[in-house]
Design a protein around this motif. Structure first.
Motif, mmCIF file in Angstrom:
data_model
loop_
_atom_site.group_PDB
_atom_site.id
_atom_site.type_symbol
_atom_site.label_atom_id
_atom_site.label_comp_id
_atom_site.label_asym_id
_atom_site.label_seq_id
_atom_site.Cartn_x
_atom_site.Cartn_y
_atom_site.Cartn_z
ATOM 1 N N LEU A 210 -9.727 5.857 0.605
ATOM 2 C CA LEU A 210 -9.135 5.527 -0.686
ATOM 3 C C LEU A 210 -7.723 5.026 -0.452
ATOM 4 O O LEU A 210 -6.891 5.726 0.131
ATOM 5 N N ALA A 211 -7.446 3.790 -0.871
ATOM 6 C CA ALA A 211 -6.109 3.206 -0.753
ATOM 7 C C ALA A 211 -5.522 3.014 -2.138
ATOM 8 O O ALA A 211 -6.198 2.512 -3.045
ATOM 9 N N THR A 212 -4.283 3.420 -2.310
ATOM 10 C CA THR A 212 -3.564 3.168 -3.550
ATOM 11 C C THR A 212 -2.343 2.316 -3.230
ATOM 12 O O THR A 212 -1.720 2.465 -2.175
ATOM 13 N N HIS B 125 -11.606 1.708 -3.006
ATOM 14 C CA HIS B 125 -12.354 2.753 -2.301
ATOM 15 C C HIS B 125 -13.446 2.115 -1.458
ATOM 16 O O HIS B 125 -14.072 1.130 -1.863
ATOM 17 N N GLU C 159 -0.416 4.651 -0.300
ATOM 18 C CA GLU C 159 -1.021 5.837 0.324
ATOM 19 C C GLU C 159 -2.457 5.535 0.704
ATOM 20 O O GLU C 159 -3.157 4.791 0.012
ATOM 21 N N VAL D 42 0.865 -1.174 0.000
ATOM 22 C CA VAL D 42 0.000 0.000 0.000
ATOM 23 C C VAL D 42 0.905 1.227 0.000
ATOM 24 O O VAL D 42 1.836 1.331 0.797
ATOM 25 N N PRO E 80 0.094 -0.231 -10.603
ATOM 26 C CA PRO E 80 -0.696 0.436 -9.557
ATOM 27 C C PRO E 80 -2.106 -0.124 -9.477
ATOM 28 O O PRO E 80 -2.663 -0.624 -10.461
ATOM 29 N N ASN F 68 -5.963 0.509 -6.940
ATOM 30 C CA ASN F 68 -6.584 1.277 -5.860
ATOM 31 C C ASN F 68 -7.930 0.682 -5.494
ATOM 32 O O ASN F 68 -8.549 -0.036 -6.278
ATOM 33 N N ASP G 245 -5.219 10.129 -11.546
ATOM 34 C CA ASP G 245 -5.667 8.779 -11.201
ATOM 35 C C ASP G 245 -7.128 8.739 -10.753
ATOM 36 O O ASP G 245 -7.594 7.740 -10.224
#
Length: 213
Positions: free
Chosen positions: A25-27, A79, A9, A7, A75, A77, A192
């Protein structure tokens, strides 16, 4: 469901006062292309954890064995929204929610939930702590330090410094370009995924309020 590799951010936004909606929200990154259906799964807890932090596992569907994939870090992500949350009494009466943690296979990121005044002070000091502020029942007037600056992530700041030579965490830079930033937020910024409509409205409301610092 496999846990993603890392992870990068976690962004937490809170709205609604006493009964709040928490948006997470995780990226992060996965080791190949072809991963899908990323999600945040809450870890089961029979009692309040000692640190008061709500933890989630960052997971996704791995590509099928027959899939054509590239062996490149990619990448990803996810939510999640938590509705009708009583932050002050989350775990039990008088036991508040202290923060949100998202865990991947190789690391974890934590965002603290702090009072509004503390969030303002941390923003002024450019503190490295990742925080989300509890929205007061009677919202204070919008300001750059408390409301606008925290919405620009470090990756957004770095991207604008490199591409356009201005600093999204600098009041004067944002004030002088506020109209342009507002247009870009509705079109292609950040790259993004656009901000939610309520955050774009907050930025525009800040402009309408003469952009207080």
């Amino acid at each position: 469901m496999p846990i993603v590799m890392a992870v990068d951010e976690v962004t937490v936004r809170i709205a609604g006062g006493v009964r709040s909606t928490i948006s997470i929200l995780a990226t992060g990154k996965v080791p190949t292309t072809g991963w899908s259906a990323a999600s945040l799964a809450r870890r089961a807890s029979a009692a309040a954890p000692p640190d008061g932090i709500l933890a989630f596992d960052f997971s996704a569907n791995a590509p099928a064995a027959s899939s054509l994939i590239l062996q490149v870090i990619t990448p990803i992500n996810a939510h999640l929204e938590l509705a009708d949350v009583d932050i002050a009494n989350f775990w039990a009466p008088g036991v508040r929610l202290v923060g949100i943690r998202v865990a991947a296979a190789n690391n974890a990121k934590t965002v603290e939930i702090v009072p509004h005044d503390e969030a303002i002070e941390l923003s002024r000091k450019s503190s490295p702590r990742a925080v989300a502020t509890v929205v007061p029942d009677t919202p204070a007037a919008l300001s750059f330090e408390a409301d606008i600056k925290p919405m620009f992530r470090p990756r957004d700041v770095n991207a604008m410094r490199a591409a356009a030579g201005f600093d999204l965490h600098n009041y004067d830079d944002v004030k002088s370009r506020a109209a342009l930033i507002s247009e870009r937020l509705k079109d292609d910024m950040p790259c993004d995924g656009l901000w939610p409509p309520e955050d774009i409205k907050k930025f525009d409301d800040w402009i309408a309020a003469q952009m207080p610092a």
